[in-house]
Design a protein around this motif. Structure first.
Motif, PDB file in Angstrom:
ATOM      1  N   ILE A  81     -13.033 -64.807  27.552  1.00  0.00           N
ATOM      2  CA  ILE A  81     -11.977 -65.296  26.671  1.00  0.00           C
ATOM      3  C   ILE A  81     -10.682 -65.487  27.455  1.00  0.00           C
ATOM      4  O   ILE A  81      -9.970 -66.490  27.276  1.00  0.00           O
ATOM      5  CB  ILE A  81     -11.781 -64.316  25.495  1.00  0.00           C
ATOM      6  CG1 ILE A  81     -13.036 -64.276  24.620  1.00  0.00           C
ATOM      7  CG2 ILE A  81     -10.568 -64.699  24.657  1.00  0.00           C
ATOM      8  CD1 ILE A  81     -12.988 -63.266  23.512  1.00  0.00           C
ATOM      9  N   ASN A 184     -21.424 -70.822  17.512  1.00  0.00           N
ATOM     10  CA  ASN A 184     -20.407 -69.757  17.572  1.00  0.00           C
ATOM     11  C   ASN A 184     -20.919 -68.536  18.337  1.00  0.00           C
ATOM     12  O   ASN A 184     -20.784 -67.395  17.882  1.00  0.00           O
ATOM     13  CB  ASN A 184     -19.975 -69.331  16.163  1.00  0.00           C
ATOM     14  CG  ASN A 184     -19.299 -70.449  15.402  1.00  0.00           C
ATOM     15  OD1 ASN A 184     -18.684 -71.323  15.994  1.00  0.00           O
ATOM     16  ND2 ASN A 184     -19.434 -70.441  14.095  1.00  0.00           N
ATOM     17  N   SER A 187     -18.231 -65.808  19.349  1.00  0.00           N
ATOM     18  CA  SER A 187     -17.726 -65.134  18.153  1.00  0.00           C
ATOM     19  C   SER A 187     -18.794 -64.235  17.539  1.00  0.00           C
ATOM     20  O   SER A 187     -18.479 -63.142  17.041  1.00  0.00           O
ATOM     21  CB  SER A 187     -17.261 -66.174  17.123  1.00  0.00           C
ATOM     22  OG  SER A 187     -16.210 -66.965  17.634  1.00  0.00           O
ATOM     23  N   PHE A 191     -18.640 -60.340  16.746  1.00  0.00           N
ATOM     24  CA  PHE A 191     -18.989 -59.955  15.378  1.00  0.00           C
ATOM     25  C   PHE A 191     -20.029 -58.838  15.369  1.00  0.00           C
ATOM     26  O   PHE A 191     -19.886 -57.828  14.656  1.00  0.00           O
ATOM     27  CB  PHE A 191     -19.511 -61.193  14.648  1.00  0.00           C
ATOM     28  CG  PHE A 191     -20.119 -60.925  13.297  1.00  0.00           C
ATOM     29  CD1 PHE A 191     -19.341 -60.916  12.153  1.00  0.00           C
ATOM     30  CD2 PHE A 191     -21.480 -60.705  13.169  1.00  0.00           C
ATOM     31  CE1 PHE A 191     -19.910 -60.678  10.907  1.00  0.00           C
ATOM     32  CE2 PHE A 191     -22.057 -60.461  11.936  1.00  0.00           C
ATOM     33  CZ  PHE A 191     -21.264 -60.450  10.801  1.00  0.00           C
ATOM     34  N   VAL A 274     -10.381 -67.588  13.774  1.00  0.00           N
ATOM     35  CA  VAL A 274     -10.203 -66.233  14.317  1.00  0.00           C
ATOM     36  C   VAL A 274      -9.785 -66.251  15.788  1.00  0.00           C
ATOM     37  O   VAL A 274      -9.664 -65.192  16.405  1.00  0.00           O
ATOM     38  CB  VAL A 274     -11.506 -65.418  14.165  1.00  0.00           C
ATOM     39  CG1 VAL A 274     -11.885 -65.275  12.707  1.00  0.00           C
ATOM     40  CG2 VAL A 274     -12.657 -66.057  14.947  1.00  0.00           C
ATOM     41  N   ILE A 275      -9.561 -67.450  16.339  1.00  0.00           N
ATOM     42  CA  ILE A 275      -9.207 -67.544  17.758  1.00  0.00           C
ATOM     43  C   ILE A 275      -7.869 -66.870  18.083  1.00  0.00           C
ATOM     44  O   ILE A 275      -7.777 -66.140  19.080  1.00  0.00           O
ATOM     45  CB  ILE A 275      -9.205 -69.020  18.197  1.00  0.00           C
ATOM     46  CG1 ILE A 275     -10.605 -69.634  18.054  1.00  0.00           C
ATOM     47  CG2 ILE A 275      -8.727 -69.152  19.634  1.00  0.00           C
ATOM     48  CD1 ILE A 275     -11.659 -68.950  18.892  1.00  0.00           C
ATOM     49  N   ILE A 278      -8.083 -63.020  18.530  1.00  0.00           N
ATOM     50  CA  ILE A 278      -8.935 -62.695  19.680  1.00  0.00           C
ATOM     51  C   ILE A 278      -8.183 -62.970  20.978  1.00  0.00           C
ATOM     52  O   ILE A 278      -8.165 -62.134  21.902  1.00  0.00           O
ATOM     53  CB  ILE A 278     -10.243 -63.496  19.621  1.00  0.00           C
ATOM     54  CG1 ILE A 278     -11.088 -63.069  18.412  1.00  0.00           C
ATOM     55  CG2 ILE A 278     -11.048 -63.315  20.900  1.00  0.00           C
ATOM     56  CD1 ILE A 278     -12.350 -63.867  18.234  1.00  0.00           C
ATOM     57  N   ILE A 404     -12.004 -60.989  11.905  1.00  0.00           N
ATOM     58  CA  ILE A 404     -13.053 -61.549  12.759  1.00  0.00           C
ATOM     59  C   ILE A 404     -14.392 -61.536  12.034  1.00  0.00           C
ATOM     60  O   ILE A 404     -15.125 -62.538  12.033  1.00  0.00           O
ATOM     61  CB  ILE A 404     -13.129 -60.765  14.082  1.00  0.00           C
ATOM     62  CG1 ILE A 404     -11.853 -60.981  14.908  1.00  0.00           C
ATOM     63  CG2 ILE A 404     -14.348 -61.192  14.890  1.00  0.00           C
ATOM     64  CD1 ILE A 404     -11.771 -60.120  16.133  1.00  0.00           C
ATOM     65  N   VAL A 408     -15.975 -65.088  11.023  1.00  0.00           N
ATOM     66  CA  VAL A 408     -17.218 -65.500  11.692  1.00  0.00           C
ATOM     67  C   VAL A 408     -18.352 -65.626  10.675  1.00  0.00           C
ATOM     68  O   VAL A 408     -19.188 -66.534  10.773  1.00  0.00           O
ATOM     69  CB  VAL A 408     -17.573 -64.486  12.804  1.00  0.00           C
ATOM     70  CG1 VAL A 408     -18.944 -64.809  13.399  1.00  0.00           C
ATOM     71  CG2 VAL A 408     -16.515 -64.501  13.892  1.00  0.00           C
ATOM     72  N   ASP A 411     -17.898 -68.946   8.947  1.00  0.00           N
ATOM     73  CA  ASP A 411     -18.274 -70.038   9.855  1.00  0.00           C
ATOM     74  C   ASP A 411     -19.787 -70.126  10.025  1.00  0.00           C
ATOM     75  O   ASP A 411     -20.350 -71.230  10.085  1.00  0.00           O
ATOM     76  CB  ASP A 411     -17.615 -69.839  11.222  1.00  0.00           C
ATOM     77  CG  ASP A 411     -16.113 -70.048  11.178  1.00  0.00           C
ATOM     78  OD1 ASP A 411     -15.635 -70.680  10.215  1.00  0.00           O
ATOM     79  OD2 ASP A 411     -15.415 -69.576  12.091  1.00  0.00           O
TER      80      ASP A 411
END
Length: 444
Positions: A81, A184, A187, A191, A274-275, A278, A404, A408, A411
């Motif tokens: 990240i 994803n 993520s 998660f 949620v970026i 993070i 998060i 996630v 999504d």
């Protein structure tokens, strides 16, 4: 939803993607319990328990408990990240990276390759400091025992290779889930790590209420109500969007008339998802790690500032969240391209001139929405401080982890629904909804 779940079993490709994703997540969770050679993870558990609520607790949460296990996955996905953040920032500054990003799939592959290289470099640096920090714990936490059995250069080199390899493997797992799973991947790995900690957090919470007596029954129900309320607020804001009306002019082609319909352009309140939390957490974790690993007075003062719960940490955290909300929205959503596409197909916003004025209007609306979304994310993410100080709630029930997990999950559900819709199965939207007929394979 029940109809959608039933339809998953009818689509072999989607079923394989879900099983593939679950299998790789299971591999990740098994790897969390593989310990780095030459360490005592029981001593590390005691150290982390004494440092609960600090940046070590936050790092342990994002790694899914891998840090307290002294796992080969102790670095988690954070180096990847961090490398992604650096590359995205450099894309704005360096024209060569900006051209690569606009070259389509080939350019994105090149940037992804640079991101992988950056991940390896960052992992090596962080792994070195972790090895030195573990050796220092033999002195700092001697009351718990020795974390490192045989300190020295050999242990440091072995730890650097092991942790870097573990991070590279997690990065590969995330990319495989994105390409061959339900998407994803990165993520979903975060998660899975957070969700795996929830049962332990629930146990600790009930122990505080029943055996230890630290919480009354009223406080326990109050905490449960706060958690449910936060989840409801996250779902409300993540599903919320602003509709901008769009009108398409009529066009006459031969004897037929095309266009003339009215539609809308949906702008989400939280485009970045949620970026931002993070990214903000990973940015704050890196200097906090250095401050914790290097034993000096000024580094110790920096560690105190970057300790979750300190008002200065919260101020930096909120500032970074707001910055990344705007930054990621600007990277993923371009009002100029949207306005040009609308103008190309004869679309316009009533009362707004097509072209530049439309782009400015969309940008103005998006800026206001992003500010509201950034405030919402900031409010949710600083909730752990309040709950820890008032109710001594385990860190896992914090707003960052809930945001998060819920984000996630939403999504992932959307990814599954998109697979269902693209396969054109009947009754995708429920028994009372429209029926979408599938394709019929005809052989000549």
């Amino acid at each position: 939803m029940a109809s959608n779940i039933a339809n998953i079993a009818k689509i072999p490709e989607l079923r394989k993607r879900i099983f593939f994703t679950l299998a790789l997540l299971a591999v990740y969770r098994v790897g969390v319990f593989v310990t780095v050679p030459g360490v005592d993870r029981q001593v590390m558990k005691n150290i982390l328990k004494s440092a609960s609520g600090s940046f070590l607790g936050l790092l342990n949460m994002f790694s899914g408990g891998a840090l307290e296990q002294l796992s080969i996955f102790a670095l988690g996905i954070m180096p990847y990240i961090s490398s992604s953040i650096i590359l995205q920032l450099l894309t704005v500054v360096l024209p060569i990276l900006d051209r690569l990003q606009k070259e389509g799939e080939q350019g994105r592959r090149k940037i992804n390759q640079y991101t992988r290289y950056g991940t390896i470099v960052i992992s090596l640096v962080q792994a070195f400091f972790i090895a030195r920090w573990l050796e220092g714990n033999n002195r700092s936490f001697s009351q718990f025992g020795s974390v490192v059995l045989n300190p020295g250069l050999g242990f440091e080199m072995l730890t650097m290779i092991t942790l870097t390899t573990g991070t590279a493997f997690i990065m590969w797992l995330g990319e495989q889930i994105t390409e061959r799973g339900i998407g994803n991947g990165i993520s979903l790995i975060i998660f899975a790590g957070i969700v795996a900690r929830f049962p332990d957090a629930m146990t600790q919470l009930f122990q505080k209420s029943s055996s230890q007596g630290d919480m009354t029954v009223f406080e326990l129900f109050l905490v449960g109500g706060i958690v449910v309320g936060v989840i409801a607020a996250i779902i409300f804001f993540e599903r919320g969007y602003r509709k901008i009306p769009v009108q398409y002019a009529k066009r006459v082609v031969g004897r037929k008339v095309y266009g003339g319909q009215s539609t809308h352009l949906p702008l989400k309140i939280n485009v970045a998802g949620v970026i931002p939390p993070i990214f903000a957490s990973s940015i704050l974790l890196f200097p906090a790690q250095l401050a914790g690993f290097v034993q000096s007075s000024w580094m110790q003062r920096a560690a105190d500032v970057l300790n979750p719960g300190d008002w200065r940490y919260n101020a930096l955290y909120i500032g970074l969240i707001i910055f990344f909300c705007y930054f990621y929205t600007a990277v993923t959503f371009n009002p100029v391209d949207i306005a040009d596409n609308m103008k190309k197909y004869g679309g316009f916003i009533p009362g707004i001139r097509p072209g530049k004025k439309t782009a400015e209007y969309i940008d103005r609306v998006l800026t206001r929405l992003t500010f509201g979304g950034a405030l919402y994310i900031s409010a949710v993410c600083v909730l752990p401080t309040f709950m820890q100080q008032k109710f001594k709630v385990p860190f896992y029930f914090g707003g960052t982890s809930l945001l998060i997990v819920v984000g996630v999950a939403l999504d992932t559900v959307q990814q599954i629904e998109s697979h269902l819709i693209t396969r054109n199965y009947e009754n995708v939207t429920g028994p009372k909804g429209p029926r979408i007929r599938g394709r019929i394979n005809r052989t000549r």
